[in-house]
Design an enzyme around this catalytic site. Structure first.
Site, PDB file in Angstrom:
ATOM      1  CB  SER A  16      -0.840  -0.081   1.362  1.00  0.00           C
ATOM      2  OG  SER A  16      -0.313  -0.139   2.212  1.00  0.00           O
ATOM      3  N   GLY A  17       2.021   1.319  -0.646  1.00  0.00           N
ATOM      4  CA  GLY A  17       2.781   2.519  -1.059  1.00  0.00           C
ATOM      5  C   GLY A  17       2.247   3.104  -2.137  1.00  0.00           C
ATOM      6  CB  ALA A  49       9.699  10.015   0.071  1.00  0.00           C
ATOM      7  CD  GLN A  50      13.846  13.168   4.712  1.00  0.00           C
ATOM      8  OE1 GLN A  50      15.003  13.587   4.417  1.00  0.00           O
ATOM      9  NE2 GLN A  50      13.902  12.769   6.020  1.00  0.00           N
ATOM     10  N   GLY A  51      12.276  14.424  -0.048  1.00  0.00           N
ATOM     11  CA  GLY A  51      12.685  15.551  -1.248  1.00  0.00           C
ATOM     12  C   GLY A  51      11.652  15.735  -1.994  1.00  0.00           C
ATOM     13  CD  GLU A 120      16.077  15.862  -4.225  1.00  0.00           C
ATOM     14  OE1 GLU A 120      15.657  14.803  -5.136  1.00  0.00           O
ATOM     15  OE2 GLU A 120      15.454  15.684  -3.215  1.00  0.00           O
ATOM     16  CG  ASP A 213       8.097  -9.510   2.301  1.00  0.00           C
ATOM     17  OD1 ASP A 213       9.314  -9.814   2.851  1.00  0.00           O
ATOM     18  OD2 ASP A 213       7.202  -9.288   3.036  1.00  0.00           O
ATOM     19  CG  HIS A 234      20.393   9.147   1.076  1.00  0.00           C
ATOM     20  ND1 HIS A 234      21.133  10.212   1.717  1.00  0.00           N
ATOM     21  CD2 HIS A 234      19.519   9.695   0.240  1.00  0.00           C
ATOM     22  CE1 HIS A 234      20.618  11.505   1.278  1.00  0.00           C
ATOM     23  NE2 HIS A 234      19.796  11.186   0.486  1.00  0.00           N
ATOM     24  NE  ARG A 280      20.058  10.522  -3.835  1.00  0.00           N
ATOM     25  CZ  ARG A 280      18.786  10.222  -3.499  1.00  0.00           C
ATOM     26  NH1 ARG A 280      18.264   8.954  -3.401  1.00  0.00           N
ATOM     27  NH2 ARG A 280      17.862  11.190  -3.148  1.00  0.00           N
ATOM     28  CG  HIS A 341      18.238   5.783  -0.165  1.00  0.00           C
ATOM     29  ND1 HIS A 341      17.301   6.315   0.832  1.00  0.00           N
ATOM     30  CD2 HIS A 341      17.799   6.827  -1.067  1.00  0.00           C
ATOM     31  CE1 HIS A 341      16.465   7.321   0.583  1.00  0.00           C
ATOM     32  NE2 HIS A 341      16.730   7.597  -0.608  1.00  0.00           N
ATOM     33  NE  ARG A 376      16.445   6.556  -6.265  1.00  0.00           N
ATOM     34  CZ  ARG A 376      15.861   7.088  -5.269  1.00  0.00           C
ATOM     35  NH1 ARG A 376      14.536   7.653  -5.281  1.00  0.00           N
ATOM     36  NH2 ARG A 376      16.732   7.443  -4.077  1.00  0.00           N
ATOM     37  CB  SER A 381      12.073   6.106  -6.732  1.00  0.00           C
ATOM     38  OG  SER A 381      12.340   6.862  -5.757  1.00  0.00           O
TER      39      SER A 381
END
Ligand SMILES: Cc1cc2nc3c(=O)[nH]c(=O)nc-3n(C[C@H](O)[C@H](O)[C@H](O)COP(=O)(O)OP(=O)(O)OC[C@H]3O[C@@H](n4cnc5c(N)ncnc54)[C@H](O)[C@@H]3O)c2cc1C
Length: 503
Positions: A16-17, A49-51, A120, A213, A234, A280, A341, A376, A381
């Site tokens: 459920s993301g 997730a922040q950015g 970024e 999973d 990260h 990164r 990350h 990435r 993402s």
């Protein structure tokens, strides 16, 4: 609870993301949807997730530039068709999210102004759509509310998918353990949206549900899995000997933070002309090398030269978490280390999320769509999960009704949790020591041998009552095996894969 086919839906979703719920909301326009999620509804990588989300929506931007930056980050291994599908769909995806209820920051805080866009590492333009420094939380809030309100979507929490069902070579649903017992659920289309596998490492930015999973479920029915060696670390996770680490978003470096060693030296000058805004993998390797060179625990992110009011406005969540450790962003350097990350590889799909097994689709971090190649690009993402998730739902609508003549397939057994804990710890140490930012041939061999031994120990351990933790540990072993095999087979250093013996 009955033991035969207990339920039949049009679409079955595992996770459920953002991938699972974007798919579910689109699939609901075609039929009934059941979403199974193993913890609470919103517990997912998405929530953390922040950015933000990358999309060429700025005046000076174009999908061609976004495409170019994505291809450069991917170091020649992206699938150009997948990248084009991603970047061209990005502005629509942002629109869709806003229609679904997500609120994003506007310039000068005025709701009538254009979207405020961050920048970024690896992006040639400001194109990161965000909600302060908790963009994932806001997105998950919006899609969760929309899914709850949709009468065609049923969400089962604490519902752990233990295996996929097949019939004559097709995936026809899944076996799920619910708090009230086991169910078999048949569906025309099954979506793997089970996220990442960060728990195979000692340090990860991922929450506890990221246990690979989806990789193990797909592996068990022979779906093609690839590119797992491209594991993103990260560069800047908060380091504290007693506290759990958390991510210090790349946006902090985007805002002008600098990296220093404990002597105060800005060591990125010796590494890359893009300095702190290099991709990164470059920054993570530079920090790893600096920590090893100086034999220290960590390096430091310096934000003390940035205006305190700007830090407070743009990074309220990070600032609050740091304050718990007694660190004020405008006064103190922030101790940081690299941590696992993001998994770029996964279950191989086409542009519509189809895997190599008919009836089985994959989207989000569990998938390998070809978008990321060997690395990435930041903030691609969430976008990928949404774009490919929604395409997969439309494709799934054309799948035939599932056969009930389901193959009899052994399901992994649970083992005592103490045994599982010991096995997981050993796996994390193996992966952290030998399969992280810098690899060697000997280390990879040792990791492979160690993982095979751990799989044998798991399978030989006594059968115990059902345990999510134990089964997750078995899944982590399978996913880790793919990472190691991929790393051993990749004989050239590219993107996130770096083997010292190949230089
Ligand atoms: C700290 C952090 C910051 C990030 N920042 C950004 C960013 O700024 N921009 C960006 O683009 N990306 C970012 N990412 C990456 C991005 O958040 C993830 O790649 C993305 O959210 C993955 O979405 P997903 O839907 O594929 O998986 P997730 O959001 O992880 O969801 C997976 C779901 O599957 C469920 N699940 C797993 N296994 C099972 C099972 N066996 N049975 C039932 N359910 C199961 C989980 O419970 C969960 O609900 C960040 C990641 C982290 C950890």
């Amino acid at each position: 609870m009955g033991s035969a086919m207990d339920e039949r839906v049009d679409f079955l979703v595992i996770g459920s993301g953002i991938a699972g719920l974007s798919y579910a909301l689109e699939a609901a326009t075609h039929g009934t949807v059941a979403v199974f999620t193993k913890a609470e509804f919103a517990e997912s990588n998405t929530t953390y997730a922040q950015g933000g989300i990358a999309a060429a929506v700025g005046e000076a931007d174009s999908w061609e530039l976004h495409e170019h930056d994505t291809l450069v980050a991917g170091a020649g291994l992206c699938d150009p068709n997948a990248v084009r599908h991603l970047v061209r769909s990005a502005p629509d995806a942002i629109e869709w999210l806003m229609e679904t209820g997500a609120r994003f920051d506007r310039e000068n805080g005025d709701p009538d102004n254009p979207l405020a866009l961050g920048r970024e590492g690896g992006h040639s333009r400001h194109r990161i759509v965000h909600h302060a420094d908790k963009t994932g939380w806001e997105i998950e809030r919006a899609v969760t509310n929309a899914a709850r309100a949709n009468p065609r979507i049923t969400v089962y929490e604490h519902a752990f998918v233990t295996s996929l069902l097949t019939a004559q070579g097709r995936c026809v649903g899944a076996r799920v353990m619910l708090p009230i017992g086991e169910r078999k659920v048949l569906a025309r289309a099954t979506l793997l949206a089970a996220g990442g596998c960060g728990m195979m490492y000692t340090h990860s930015t991922n929450p506890r549900v990221a246990t690979g999973d989806g990789i193990a479920l797909a592996d068990a029915i022979g779906a093609t899995i690839a590119n797992m060696e491209f594991m993103q670390f990260h560069p800047t996770t908060f380091y504290h000997p007693q506290m759990r680490g958390f991510l210090i978003s790349e946006a902090v470096r985007g805002a002008g933070a600098t990296l220093r060693n404990h002597l105060g030296t800005r060591f990125m000058y010796d590494c890359d002309p893009r300095l702190e805004l290099a991709p990164r993998d470059v920054v993570a390797r530079a920090i790893d090398a600096e920590i090893k060179r100086l034999n220290t625990w960590c390096v430091y992110l310096d934000t003390t030269h940035l205006p305190p009011e700007r830090l407070a406005e743009e990074f309220p969540t990070i600032g609050a978490k740091l304050a718990e450790a007694g660190i004020a962003m405008h006064k103190h350097w922030i101790p940081v280390v690299p941590a696992q990350h993001y998994s770029c590889g996964g279950v191989v799909t086409d542009l519509d999320g189809r895997t190599s097994v008919p009836g089985l689709y994959a989207a989000g971090e569990v998938a390998s769509t070809g978008v990321h190649g060997a690395n990435r690009l930041a903030s691609n993402s969430l976008l990928e999960a949404m774009v490919f998730g929604r395409s997969a739902a439309d494709a799934g609508a054309h799948e035939p009704a599932p056969s009930e003549d389901v193959d009899d397939r052994p399901v992994p057994h649970s083992i005592p949790e103490n045994d599982a804990i010991a096995i997981r710890r050993q796996l994390q140490k193996l992966m952290t020591d030998h399969v992280s930012i810098v690899r060697t041939d000997a280390g990879l061999k040792q990791a492979k041998k160690g993982i095979e031994k751990l799989i044998k120990s798991y399978d030989a351990a006594p059968v115990a009552p059902f345990s999510v933790y134990a089964l997750e540990t078995r899944n982590l072993l399978v996913a880790a095996r793919h990472v190691v095999e991929g790393a051993a087979a990749r004989r050239v250093n590219v993107g996130l894969h770096y083997n010292e013996d190949l230089t």
